[in-house]
Design a protein around this motif. Sequence first.
Motif, short mmCIF file in Angstrom:
data_model
loop_
_atom_site.label_atom_id
_atom_site.label_comp_id
_atom_site.label_asym_id
_atom_site.label_seq_id
_atom_site.Cartn_x
_atom_site.Cartn_y
_atom_site.Cartn_z
N LYS A 271 30.24 37.10 28.90
CA LYS A 271 31.09 35.97 29.27
C LYS A 271 32.53 36.43 29.51
O LYS A 271 33.19 35.99 30.45
N LYS A 272 33.01 37.31 28.64
CA LYS A 272 34.39 37.81 28.76
C LYS A 272 34.62 38.52 30.09
O LYS A 272 35.69 38.42 30.68
N TYR A 273 33.61 39.24 30.56
CA TYR A 273 33.74 40.02 31.79
C TYR A 273 32.93 39.41 32.94
O TYR A 273 32.55 40.11 33.87
N ALA A 274 32.69 38.10 32.86
CA ALA A 274 31.91 37.41 33.90
C ALA A 274 32.57 37.57 35.27
O ALA A 274 33.80 37.61 35.39
N GLY A 275 31.71 37.67 36.28
CA GLY A 275 32.22 37.79 37.64
C GLY A 275 32.62 39.20 38.03
O GLY A 275 33.05 39.43 39.15
N PRO B 54 38.95 48.84 37.61
CA PRO B 54 38.96 47.94 38.78
C PRO B 54 37.59 47.75 39.44
O PRO B 54 37.21 46.63 39.76
N LYS B 55 36.81 48.82 39.62
CA LYS B 55 35.53 48.70 40.33
C LYS B 55 34.41 48.22 39.40
O LYS B 55 33.59 47.40 39.79
N ALA B 56 34.36 48.77 38.19
CA ALA B 56 33.30 48.40 37.24
C ALA B 56 33.77 48.69 35.83
O ALA B 56 34.35 49.75 35.57
N ASN B 57 33.53 47.76 34.94
CA ASN B 57 33.85 47.97 33.53
C ASN B 57 32.70 48.74 32.89
O ASN B 57 31.54 48.46 33.15
N MET C 47 26.31 56.73 41.96
CA MET C 47 26.53 57.90 41.12
C MET C 47 27.96 58.42 41.30
O MET C 47 28.56 58.90 40.35
N ALA C 48 28.51 58.27 42.49
CA ALA C 48 29.92 58.66 42.70
C ALA C 48 30.84 57.81 41.83
O ALA C 48 31.83 58.32 41.27
N ASP C 49 30.52 56.52 41.68
CA ASP C 49 31.32 55.65 40.80
C ASP C 49 31.21 56.12 39.35
O ASP C 49 32.20 56.16 38.62
N TRP C 50 29.98 56.46 38.93
CA TRP C 50 29.77 56.95 37.56
C TRP C 50 30.55 58.25 37.33
O TRP C 50 31.22 58.41 36.32
N ASP C 51 30.44 59.16 38.29
CA ASP C 51 31.14 60.44 38.15
C ASP C 51 32.65 60.25 38.09
O ASP C 51 33.34 60.92 37.31
N GLN C 52 33.18 59.33 38.87
CA GLN C 52 34.62 59.04 38.82
C GLN C 52 35.02 58.51 37.44
O GLN C 52 36.02 58.92 36.86
#
Length: 174
Positions: free
Chosen positions: A94-98, A65-68, A157-162
């Motif tokens: 292109k597939k993950y645009a936006g 949801p937050k980042a692919n 970094m919290a996003d990466w760790d999650q």
Amino acid sequence: MIEKRITSAQADNIQIKQIYETAFPENERIPWEHLVRLIDEMHLDFTVYEDNNQPVGFTIVYPRPKANWFWYFAVKEELRGRGLGQQILNLLIKKYAGQTNVLDMESPSQNPCPNPEQRSRRHSFYLRNGFRDSRLFKTYENIEMTIMMVGPGEFTMADWDQMTDELRQHWTWD
């Protein structure tokens, strides 16, 4: 170029496995049988790219949801330098645009390192294709990895760790 989404049942293709094994150093690879299992468990987007019915590369994305997480991206060794990686990356972006999309790669600023030219070329490739440095770094087994991103939003970094904690729920490299 044709894109084919791969299920775990289709991932036994020896050509795809060979691309994987030649594109990434052993210490950066999850054992193939574990990676195949993770396709279903983590709902990975495993896409193979074909030309003339032959695999030329693949991508594995962990959609979130937050980042692919653009986890793995590889082109067949003997076909590198012919623009196929550029084509595949364009299709992927292109597939993950936006959406916010991140990847980690061997840091070009780690000194000393065994492959400084390769790291610099790879880093430049991603910059040319719209990625930016997140200014986040993580070290695994003495390899400094830089986290790059493309798309809107911020990434911490919290996003990466999650994200990596989610991986650890299914597989651990420790």
